[in-house]
Structure formats: C-alpha cells, structure tokens
Design an enzyme around this catalytic site. Structure first.
Site, PDB file in Angstrom:
ATOM      1  N   HIS A   1       0.848  -1.198   0.000  1.00  0.00           N
ATOM      2  CA  HIS A   1       0.000   0.000   0.000  1.00  0.00           C
ATOM      3  C   HIS A   1       0.879   1.242   0.000  1.00  0.00           C
ATOM      4  O   HIS A   1       2.016   1.229   0.493  1.00  0.00           O
ATOM      5  CB  HIS A   1      -0.951   0.021   1.205  1.00  0.00           C
ATOM      6  CG  HIS A   1      -0.288   0.336   2.508  1.00  0.00           C
ATOM      7  ND1 HIS A   1      -0.125   1.626   2.964  1.00  0.00           N
ATOM      8  CD2 HIS A   1       0.264  -0.468   3.456  1.00  0.00           C
ATOM      9  CE1 HIS A   1       0.501   1.594   4.145  1.00  0.00           C
ATOM     10  NE2 HIS A   1       0.749   0.337   4.460  1.00  0.00           N
ATOM     11  N   CYS A   2       0.353   2.328  -0.575  1.00  0.00           N
ATOM     12  CA  CYS A   2       1.025   3.620  -0.502  1.00  0.00           C
ATOM     13  C   CYS A   2       0.195   4.501   0.433  1.00  0.00           C
ATOM     14  O   CYS A   2      -0.475   3.993   1.333  1.00  0.00           O
ATOM     15  CB  CYS A   2       1.174   4.232  -1.897  1.00  0.00           C
ATOM     16  SG  CYS A   2      -0.393   4.509  -2.758  1.00  0.00           S
ATOM     17  N   VAL A   3       0.197   5.792   0.224  1.00  0.00           N
ATOM     18  CA  VAL A   3      -0.518   6.697   1.136  1.00  0.00           C
ATOM     19  C   VAL A   3      -2.022   6.501   1.071  1.00  0.00           C
ATOM     20  O   VAL A   3      -2.716   6.583   2.076  1.00  0.00           O
ATOM     21  CB  VAL A   3      -0.162   8.166   0.819  1.00  0.00           C
ATOM     22  CG1 VAL A   3      -0.954   9.119   1.716  1.00  0.00           C
ATOM     23  CG2 VAL A   3       1.331   8.398   1.015  1.00  0.00           C
ATOM     24  N   THR A   4      -2.541   6.207  -0.127  1.00  0.00           N
ATOM     25  CA  THR A   4      -3.997   6.142  -0.283  1.00  0.00           C
ATOM     26  C   THR A   4      -4.507   4.847  -0.913  1.00  0.00           C
ATOM     27  O   THR A   4      -5.700   4.588  -0.878  1.00  0.00           O
ATOM     28  CB  THR A   4      -4.493   7.308  -1.168  1.00  0.00           C
ATOM     29  OG1 THR A   4      -3.856   7.209  -2.455  1.00  0.00           O
ATOM     30  CG2 THR A   4      -4.174   8.651  -0.546  1.00  0.00           C
ATOM     31  N   ARG A   5      -3.632   4.038  -1.521  1.00  0.00           N
ATOM     32  CA  ARG A   5      -4.115   2.927  -2.334  1.00  0.00           C
ATOM     33  C   ARG A   5      -3.533   1.584  -1.921  1.00  0.00           C
ATOM     34  O   ARG A   5      -2.378   1.499  -1.509  1.00  0.00           O
ATOM     35  CB  ARG A   5      -3.754   3.147  -3.816  1.00  0.00           C
ATOM     36  CG  ARG A   5      -3.980   4.529  -4.333  1.00  0.00           C
ATOM     37  CD  ARG A   5      -3.491   4.642  -5.776  1.00  0.00           C
ATOM     38  NE  ARG A   5      -3.297   6.023  -6.164  1.00  0.00           N
ATOM     39  CZ  ARG A   5      -2.827   6.419  -7.332  1.00  0.00           C
ATOM     40  NH1 ARG A   5      -2.517   5.515  -8.244  1.00  0.00           N
ATOM     41  NH2 ARG A   5      -2.661   7.701  -7.591  1.00  0.00           N
TER      42      ARG A   5
END
Length: 482
Positions: A27-31
């Site tokens: 995962h990244c910051v939002t996804r």
C-alpha cells in the site's frame, strides 16, 4: 460509525478473485497496490461497492484500489492476513508487474520507488524552510524589520529551525543513496556512505561551486600527477547519487557473485566504495551535474519565453499525470530547480492543482441531494485534497462524473498561468494544498493566495454550473460513484 476493516478487506479479496489470485500486496498513502495472477478474474464493479473504496483501476500491471489515507493501512493489515501474504513494498509489487511496462513507465517507476520512501523528510524540510522564511522576512510582520530583528530572543529558535530545515537538503544524497541502492538491489548502508561521500565537508560546497569556477579557484585532488579531480560536493543534487547508486549496486552484486564467501566481508564493501567513489567524483558527478544544469536551465527558459503556454500545459495535465503515476518525476525536477536556482516554480502549480481537485469534489457535496454516502465521500475527499492527497477526490468523485475533473483542470490551468506570470516560486517542497503558502517566498505569498482563491472558486463554480446543465434531474443520485 467505525469501519469494519476486516470485512472491507474480505469484500475486496473476494471481488478480485480470492486469495489464490493475489501474488503480492502493498500500500502507498492512499491505495492498495496488488499484483494479481489473472486480472480477468477481477469483478471491478464489486470492488467499488466495498465500503471505503473510492475507486479501482489497473496501471502498468498493478491493480490499485483507492481507499484513502489512514484507512488504507488498516485495510491492508487485514487484507494480508486474510490472503495469507507477507507484507511487501510498493517496489516489490511494481516489480511483479514490471514486465508489462514500456520503457517510459519503467523510468517513472524507478523515480517513484526511490522518492516515495523519502517524501516525508523532503516535505518536513520544505515546511521548516517556509517557517524559517517567515521569521527572517523583512516587513512581513514588523514594519521595516524582520521578526528576529524586532525580537532578538527569537534568534536561537531561528537558528534551530534553520538547521532542521537544511538537514534533509544538505544530506539529500544520503537519503537518495539509501533509497536508490535498495531499489537497485545493493546494500542500503553502502548507499548511505556513497551519499555522504558526495557531501563530505572536505569537498567544496555545491552552492559555492559557481563562484569558485568563475574565479578559477576550484580545489582539486591531484591523482599521482596524472590528472586532477575537482573537490566539489553535490549538496541538494539528485542525478549524481542516482547514477552512483546504480553503479554501486551493480558492482556490489557482481563482486558478491565472484568473490569467495570467506573474504566477501573484507573485499566487497571496500572495493565497491573505492571504485564507485572514484567514478562518482571523477566522471559521474561532473557529467550528471551538467545534465541537471541543462534540464533546469531548459525548463526555466521555456517558462521565461512562453510562460502562459508552460503554465497552461502544466496546470491542465498535472492531474491526469497523477492518474498515470508519472507525477513522481516532478519531485526530482523540483529538487533540481531548488539546487540550481534556489527555488522552484513547478511545485506551486502542483499545489494549486491539488486544491482545484478538492474544490471540484467539494462542489459535488452540494450537488448531491439525498445520497448520504456520496455526500460523505465528496466532503472527506475534498478535505484530503486540500491537504495534498488528491486520489480520493479524483477517483472517488471527479473522474467517475468527468465534468468535475475537467472543471478542476481548467481552474488549475488558470491559477497556474496567474502565478507563473507573477513569478511565484517555492523555497522548498511542502504540503501540496492549502498549507502550501508556507513554502512560498514571502514576497509572493499574497500572489499565491490569489492563485489559491482562483483554484478554489473556478472549479467549484464550473462544477456546480455544469451539473445543472448536463445532468438530468436525479441522475447524480442514481449514478454509482465508486
């Protein structure tokens, strides 16, 4: 009402074909970033129906589920438990889908993999530089003087903030060296050492190189009387350490394959550092510094010669670049501009584009009449965009309805043209939203705020007007916004 993260993860997992269809997950910051074995098994409509999911799409072989900052970490934790997976990095997931990328996408992926882990340090440094800029600005708070001159007791605080602000930029090669060496398959600690070598105190500070070159007084290493290497540091530079990390990683991997295990610890690190260090200072550094200068100068010249065209194109197309992931390239460009010219005109336009997307989403909050879920999504994603995270607004509200996305692009372009014509620049990279004014040079803050107002008002009004003109009564409520 508190979200049931385990149930959300289970719904997503079922919709993408079950745990047997998942190769890696990160995962990244939002996804959520998922490497799937068979994309055809995905029921995208069902994915988008899951609670908290604001959008889903495939890009460069990676299936991405937009959830939002904070929530994505909790959903991910439950997801890997249910799928029986080990935690993975975004780079590992992207690598699994890398075979499906074209050369440009692979280049963008490298920049993304390198810069994503160090973005928090860069943003903190940019914000602190902005605060430092405010304290030292003459006439901003006190007529005819800086706050420090009016209140001498602030000097110690200013010195402390100044040191904190400069740390990430002065030692930026060390940060990039760590992240890039990890990305290229080398030892991170050697990457850090190489980055620190390029900013060693014995080397001439990069910011003093121009003056020394003009005066013909650049210090050098005399190598056995055969040739000389300039004693020049690379503070704030990106390209030299990126190239050096690539070379270092491949030298290290080569040596590990061919040096016996019994003497690897003795031979591999010292050989890697000495060879790479020599190449970095003698060849790689000077060449990449020249390339960086050409890139920075070319961009500056384009925006000086045709500022309206440059700003129009950037303002219009930055948001679509975010959709593709290519926006990560601009971090390197911003840092190069800051290193070469002392400021960047690119980042302020980026911040206004984020604000514009937030404003379009906010307008949709008022357009939605009776759908509580869509109103909630519009309001929360607008707030997120106003603080620099635009994916929930774009994928959850603006792109599904199209006209809010186009309205935001138009508002962003108008705001970008305005600040470009007024030479608004940022001293560093900060939060790309409403707090962005903190990173702007103080004499241009008011002009940037005018640009912010344009980026708020134009998309909001356009979105609201277009919703009345092009959508039939009740159609928005019936539209399923993912």
């Amino acid at each position: 009402m508190k979200a049931d993260y385990r149930q959300i993860a289970a719904d997503i997992l079922e919709a993408i074909g079950g745990k047997d269809n998942v190769d890696k997950a990160a995962h990244c910051v939002t996804r959520l970033r998922l490497s799937l074995k068979d994309q055809s098994l995905v029921n995208e409509a069902k994915v988008k129906e899951a609670d908290l999911v604001k959008g889903a799409f495939e890009n460069s072989g990676v299936y991405q589920v937009v959830i939002g900052a904070g929530d994505v970490e909790r959903v991910y934790a439950e997801f890997i438990k249910l799928a029986g997976l080990e935690a993975a990095t975004v780079a590992e997931v992207k690598s699994a889908g890398g075979k499906k990328m074209n050369p440009l996408q692979k280049l963008v992926k490298v920049f993304s993999d390198v810069f994503m882990p160090i973005i928090p340090a860069i943003i903190v440094a940019g914000l602190l530089m902005g605060i430092n800029n405010l304290l030292a600005s003459e006439g901003l708070f006190v007529e005819g003087a800086t706050l420090i001159e009016a209140y001498p007791n602030l000097q110690g605080l200013w010195d402390l903030i100044n040191m904190m602000a400069n740390t990430a930029f002065v030692f930026l090669p060390a940060l990039v060296g760590w992240s890039a060496t990890k990305r290229f398959g080398g030892s991170e600690v050697l990457g850090i050492v190489m980055g620190l070598l390029l900013v060693h105190p014995d080397l001439l500070n990069a910011w003093g190189y121009g003056q020394a070159a003009l005066e013909g007084d650049v210090p050098t290493f005399n190598i056995l009387g055969l040739f000389e290497i300039e004693k020049v540091g690379y503070q704030g530079q990106i390209l030299p350490i990126l190239a050096a990390a690539f070379i270092l990683s491949h030298i290290e991997m080569f040596l590990k394959k061919h040096v016996p295990n019994a003497i690897q610890l003795l031979v591999v690190p010292i050989t890697t550092i000495v060879v790479t260090g020599f190449l970095a200072l003698a060849i790689v550094g000077p060449v990449t510094r020249g390339i960086g200068n050409v890139i920075a100068t070319s961009l500056v010249n384009v925006f000086e010669v045709v500022p309206v065209v440059g700003a129009l194109l950037f303002g219009l197309f930055y948001a679509p670049l975010v959709v593709t992931g290519m926006h990560h390239l601009f971090i390197a460009i911003d840092l190069q501009l800051i290193a070469e010219t002392g400021g960047t005109f690119i980042w302020p336009m980026l911040a206004l584009s984020n604000i514009a997307q937030g404003s379009a989403a906010l307008a949709m909050f008022f357009v939605y009449k009776h759908n509580a879920k869509q109103k909630s999504m519009a309001s929360t994603s607008a707030i997120s965009a106003y603080f620099g995270i635009t994916e929930p607004a774009m994928f959850g509200v603006n792109l599904p309805n199209k006209f809010p996305f186009y309205s935001a692009m138009i508002g962003s372009a108008i705001a970008a043209i305005f600040i470009t014509l007024n030479d608004v620049q940022a001293i560093g990279i900060g939060v790309g939203g409403l707090p962005g004014f903190l990173s702007i040079f103080t004499d241009k803050i008011l002009l940037f705020i005018v640009g912010m107002i344009i980026a708020i008002v134009v998309p909001f009004v356009l979105t609201f007007v277009l919703s009345k003109r092009y959508m039939k009564k009740g159609e928005i409520e019936e539209n399923k916004v993912a």
